[in-house]
Motif scaffolding. Sequence first.
Motif, PDB file in Angstrom:
ATOM      1  N   VAL A 178      -7.321  30.103 -29.334  1.00  0.00           N
ATOM      2  CA  VAL A 178      -7.679  31.083 -29.813  1.00  0.00           C
ATOM      3  C   VAL A 178      -7.348  32.536 -29.649  1.00  0.00           C
ATOM      4  N   ALA A 179      -6.583  33.217 -27.979  1.00  0.00           N
ATOM      5  CA  ALA A 179      -6.402  34.203 -28.354  1.00  0.00           C
ATOM      6  C   ALA A 179      -5.681  34.956 -29.048  1.00  0.00           C
ATOM      7  N   SER A 180      -4.551  34.079 -28.993  1.00  0.00           N
ATOM      8  CA  SER A 180      -3.017  33.510 -30.069  1.00  0.00           C
ATOM      9  C   SER A 180      -3.121  34.085 -30.837  1.00  0.00           C
ATOM     10  N   THR A 181      -4.777  34.028 -31.846  1.00  0.00           N
ATOM     11  CA  THR A 181      -4.827  34.512 -33.302  1.00  0.00           C
ATOM     12  C   THR A 181      -4.734  35.771 -33.410  1.00  0.00           C
ATOM     13  N   ALA A 182      -4.681  36.021 -34.534  1.00  0.00           N
ATOM     14  CA  ALA A 182      -4.129  37.682 -35.540  1.00  0.00           C
ATOM     15  C   ALA A 182      -6.192  38.445 -35.501  1.00  0.00           C
ATOM     16  N   PRO A 183      -6.663  39.376 -34.515  1.00  0.00           N
ATOM     17  CA  PRO A 183      -7.788  39.725 -34.122  1.00  0.00           C
ATOM     18  C   PRO A 183      -8.883  39.914 -35.468  1.00  0.00           C
ATOM     19  N   VAL A 184      -8.100  40.549 -36.475  1.00  0.00           N
ATOM     20  CA  VAL A 184      -9.090  40.453 -38.015  1.00  0.00           C
ATOM     21  C   VAL A 184      -9.170  39.406 -38.332  1.00  0.00           C
ATOM     22  N   SER A 185      -8.408  38.469 -37.932  1.00  0.00           N
ATOM     23  CA  SER A 185      -8.123  37.250 -39.320  1.00  0.00           C
ATOM     24  C   SER A 185      -9.475  36.154 -38.040  1.00  0.00           C
ATOM     25  N   THR A 186      -9.725  36.371 -36.968  1.00  0.00           N
ATOM     26  CA  THR A 186     -10.839  35.628 -36.147  1.00  0.00           C
ATOM     27  C   THR A 186     -12.036  36.414 -36.571  1.00  0.00           C
ATOM     28  N   ARG A 187     -12.750  37.590 -36.842  1.00  0.00           N
ATOM     29  CA  ARG A 187     -12.935  38.193 -36.896  1.00  0.00           C
ATOM     30  C   ARG A 187     -14.166  37.819 -38.203  1.00  0.00           C
ATOM     31  N   LEU A 188     -12.956  38.087 -38.957  1.00  0.00           N
ATOM     32  CA  LEU A 188     -14.107  37.924 -40.006  1.00  0.00           C
ATOM     33  C   LEU A 188     -14.485  36.699 -40.264  1.00  0.00           C
ATOM     34  N   ILE A 189     -13.916  35.149 -39.422  1.00  0.00           N
ATOM     35  CA  ILE A 189     -13.754  34.420 -39.806  1.00  0.00           C
ATOM     36  C   ILE A 189     -15.366  33.968 -38.972  1.00  0.00           C
ATOM     37  N   LYS A 190     -15.594  34.605 -37.531  1.00  0.00           N
ATOM     38  CA  LYS A 190     -16.646  34.127 -37.381  1.00  0.00           C
ATOM     39  C   LYS A 190     -17.418  34.830 -38.098  1.00  0.00           C
ATOM     40  N   ARG A 191     -17.574  35.879 -37.810  1.00  0.00           N
ATOM     41  CA  ARG A 191     -18.350  37.296 -39.008  1.00  0.00           C
ATOM     42  C   ARG A 191     -19.035  36.512 -39.899  1.00  0.00           C
ATOM     43  N   THR A 192     -18.038  35.477 -40.864  1.00  0.00           N
ATOM     44  CA  THR A 192     -18.833  35.359 -42.435  1.00  0.00           C
ATOM     45  C   THR A 192     -19.128  34.151 -42.258  1.00  0.00           C
ATOM     46  N   LEU A 193     -18.206  33.199 -41.604  1.00  0.00           N
ATOM     47  CA  LEU A 193     -19.262  31.612 -41.319  1.00  0.00           C
ATOM     48  C   LEU A 193     -20.587  32.150 -40.532  1.00  0.00           C
ATOM     49  N   ASN A 194     -20.733  32.923 -39.099  1.00  0.00           N
ATOM     50  CA  ASN A 194     -22.414  32.893 -38.762  1.00  0.00           C
ATOM     51  C   ASN A 194     -22.983  33.275 -40.179  1.00  0.00           C
ATOM     52  N   ALA A 195     -22.353  34.405 -41.161  1.00  0.00           N
ATOM     53  CA  ALA A 195     -23.200  35.110 -42.066  1.00  0.00           C
ATOM     54  C   ALA A 195     -23.914  33.797 -42.505  1.00  0.00           C
ATOM     55  N   ARG A 196     -24.088  32.875 -42.773  1.00  0.00           N
ATOM     56  CA  ARG A 196     -24.935  31.766 -43.690  1.00  0.00           C
ATOM     57  C   ARG A 196     -26.359  31.271 -42.633  1.00  0.00           C
ATOM     58  N   LEU A 197     -26.331  31.753 -41.278  1.00  0.00           N
ATOM     59  CA  LEU A 197     -26.828  30.221 -40.452  1.00  0.00           C
ATOM     60  C   LEU A 197     -28.513  31.502 -40.384  1.00  0.00           C
ATOM     61  N   ALA A 198     -29.737  30.688 -40.616  1.00  0.00           N
ATOM     62  CA  ALA A 198     -30.690  30.813 -40.465  1.00  0.00           C
ATOM     63  C   ALA A 198     -30.937  31.807 -38.995  1.00  0.00           C
ATOM     64  N   ASP A 199     -32.432  33.092 -39.817  1.00  0.00           N
ATOM     65  CA  ASP A 199     -32.537  33.841 -39.036  1.00  0.00           C
ATOM     66  C   ASP A 199     -33.569  33.774 -38.125  1.00  0.00           C
ATOM     67  N   GLU A 200     -33.802  34.099 -37.206  1.00  0.00           N
ATOM     68  CA  GLU A 200     -34.531  33.234 -35.799  1.00  0.00           C
ATOM     69  C   GLU A 200     -35.698  33.305 -35.994  1.00  0.00           C
ATOM     70  N   ALA A 201     -36.295  34.163 -36.461  1.00  0.00           N
ATOM     71  CA  ALA A 201     -38.219  34.328 -36.792  1.00  0.00           C
ATOM     72  C   ALA A 201     -39.048  33.300 -36.458  1.00  0.00           C
ATOM     73  N   GLU A 202     -38.430  32.594 -37.420  1.00  0.00           N
ATOM     74  CA  GLU A 202     -39.286  31.130 -37.119  1.00  0.00           C
ATOM     75  C   GLU A 202     -39.082  30.564 -35.898  1.00  0.00           C
ATOM     76  N   GLY A 203     -37.994  30.233 -35.322  1.00  0.00           N
ATOM     77  CA  GLY A 203     -37.628  29.492 -33.799  1.00  0.00           C
ATOM     78  C   GLY A 203     -38.681  30.796 -32.788  1.00  0.00           C
ATOM     79  N   VAL A 204     -38.797  32.624 -32.895  1.00  0.00           N
ATOM     80  CA  VAL A 204     -39.610  32.690 -32.369  1.00  0.00           C
ATOM     81  C   VAL A 204     -41.135  32.442 -32.391  1.00  0.00           C
ATOM     82  N   SER A 205     -41.757  32.708 -33.618  1.00  0.00           N
ATOM     83  CA  SER A 205     -42.868  32.364 -34.230  1.00  0.00           C
ATOM     84  C   SER A 205     -43.290  30.650 -33.367  1.00  0.00           C
ATOM     85  N   ALA A 206     -42.996  29.867 -33.680  1.00  0.00           N
ATOM     86  CA  ALA A 206     -42.875  28.792 -32.792  1.00  0.00           C
ATOM     87  C   ALA A 206     -43.107  28.574 -30.892  1.00  0.00           C
ATOM     88  N   LEU A 207     -41.735  28.726 -30.875  1.00  0.00           N
ATOM     89  CA  LEU A 207     -42.448  29.317 -29.476  1.00  0.00           C
ATOM     90  C   LEU A 207     -43.107  30.139 -28.615  1.00  0.00           C
TER      91      LEU A 207
END
Length: 253
Positions: A197-226
């Motif tokens: 992972v450390a050998s990959t291009a820094p900008v590519s790595t950041r963009l990949i993670k940021r873009t993939l995680n942008a689709r994840l659900a907000d945690e508000a429902e988890g907070v409310s349920a807990l």
Amino acid sequence: MAPEHLLYTVDEPIATITLNRPEKLNALAVQTWDELRACLERADEDAAVRTIVLEGAGRAFCSGDDIGDLDFGTAGDAWAYAERIIRSGLTIDRIDTPVIAKVDGLAFGGGCELAVLPDVTIASEDARFRMPESLIGAVPGIGLARFPELIGLKRTRELFLTNRELSGVEAHDIGLVNEVVPADSLDDVVAQRAADVASTAPVSTRLIKRTLNARLADEAEGVSALTFALTTEDMKTGMDAFFDDRDPDWDDK
């Protein structure tokens, strides 16, 4: 200030965060969650760090949330606790630096959530995974927000409702972990994957993670349920039974 519940080390380009309460099987106190969030953000702000490895000291990765913290005077206290730990755990999603979990021994409850949240999870054949929250009247707040996306709704229901324990191989089969290796190979495999992972291009790595995680659900429902679960009579019943080492007599309220 150096963390008390964690160890934080950097061997460029890799930072290692070690849960360091082996006498408590690395149980997650509020302080542990706070220090974890601070260490993750510290590593993410360090330009020399390209990968973060998350591990546990001793014979467990993490036994879950410290049940000594689960006593609340008001619903507001319960809400503050739920929001605090869920936001700390989901820092793994929010930072740009990839995180690799190295899991050996048990990973139960909050420890299971913490084991599978990272971008890559590598487990030993000796690892064990379990989500036992409903046995004490709680709910897995982080898991409600993330597990359906990670392993699908059907598998999530099974894990949360049956509380059954999974081996490392079973966890791999359902998608909780990326790779399972013999215990004596775990260190070497994780080191190699971190280097990859450390050998990959820094900008590519950041963009990949940021873009993939942008689709994840907000945690508000988890907070409310807990929050709600932490204030029920069932929670008190479950905790009393746990400390008395007996089966709970559920009130369903």
